[in-house]
Design an enzyme around this catalytic site. Structure first.
Site, PDB file in Angstrom:
ATOM      1  N   ASP A  90       0.879  -1.168   0.000  1.00 38.54           N
ATOM      2  CA  ASP A  90       0.000   0.000   0.000  1.00 38.54           C
ATOM      3  C   ASP A  90       0.923   1.226   0.000  1.00 38.54           C
ATOM      4  OD1 ASP A  90      -2.550   1.304   2.296  1.00 38.54           O
ATOM      5  OD2 ASP A  90      -2.046   1.817   0.230  1.00 38.54           O
ATOM      6  N   CYS A 140      -5.124   4.472  -2.503  1.00 42.76           N
ATOM      7  CA  CYS A 140      -6.363   5.201  -2.207  1.00 42.76           C
ATOM      8  C   CYS A 140      -6.480   6.401  -3.145  1.00 42.76           C
ATOM      9  CB  CYS A 140      -6.415   5.630  -0.742  1.00 42.76           C
ATOM     10  SG  CYS A 140      -5.047   6.675  -0.211  1.00 42.76           S
TER      11      CYS A 140
END
Length: 250
Positions: A90, A140
């Protein structure tokens, strides 16, 4: 920023009494030990390396948090290549998928730096996962240059990675066409975008892709193909606050 997240994670583990997870003080861009150092280690198991790592005391700076008790993180120099069954990457991203958000204060140079950092971290993640293991890449952001284009980069650069469908199927939307992925490859990734046509859920914007490592980096054919296609890039120094976990958890 990343150290704060690692510190918060370790404090949470302590409060919950979780003893089999560790937030580490680790430079994720240099998480793979050089061959000469790895060869000198007798027990290469990740858990052993973590438990043998020295503890470093950290404490929040400024404000009321500065009064909190110090948190001790294990400072790990890195791990041996191909020692993890699963790796979740991530990386820092532009966070354009977060909401509510009325404006994004970043320049093209900022996002270019983030993409360079993502490519560097992809190398570490691809090296650390075992043959037959899974690597999941997530952000994101809704920026296709950080999502679909990064998947294309991984497939072109690391011949031992194969794109596989994300699970569970049916959530989110396929990847965007026109950014390097074929229609079949677009169907394997999951894009979540507020108000996106065809999406089954309403959520913040984020992206997920999954890879399987089909061969070892030590295979002669894999090594030769990788040398022919890989472009080595140094990780940039990121200015300001970026989003993405950065904290390493084992």
């Amino acid at each position: 920023h990343s150290k704060r997240k690692a510190r918060d994670l370790q404090a949470l583990f302590s409060r919950l009494g979780i003893s089999n997870a560790f937030a580490l003080h680790l430079d994720s861009a240099h998480a793979v030990l050089p061959t000469e150092k790895a060869d000198a280690i007798e027990d290469k198991a990740p858990r052993t390396l973590v438990l043998q790592a020295p503890l470093m005391e950290t404490k929040p700076r400024g404000g009321k948090k500065a009064e909190a008790a110090p948190v001790r993180l294990r400072k790990v120099p890195g791990f041996c290549a191909e020692t993890f069954d699963k790796v979740l990457l991530d990386p820092p991203c532009s966070a354009m998928g977060l909401r509510p958000r009325l404006a994004v204060e970043s320049s093209e140079n900022d996002t270019a730096d983030l993409r360079a950092a993502q490519r560097c971290l992809l190398w570490s993640a691809a090296m650390l996962v075992k043959p037959g293991g899974r690597l999941v890449f997530s952000t994101c952001t809704v920026d296709p240059e950080e999502n679909e284009r990064m998947v294309r980069f991984a497939l072109d650069t690391y011949p031992y990675l194969r794109l596989v469908p994300t699970q569970p199927r049916g959530l989110g939307s396929p990847g965007l066409p026109g950014f390097g992925l074929s229609p079949e490859e677009c169907a394997m990734v999951s894009r979540f975008q507020p108000g996106a046509a065809g999406s089954s859920v309403d959520s913040i914007g984020f992206f997920v892709a999954a890879f399987e490592k089909v061969s070892s980096i030590r295979d002669r054919e894999t090594v030769m193909a990788s040398k022919a296609t890989t472009v080595v890039q140094a990780a940039p120094t990121l200015q300001g606050e970026s989003h993405g976990h950065g904290a390493s958890v084992v």
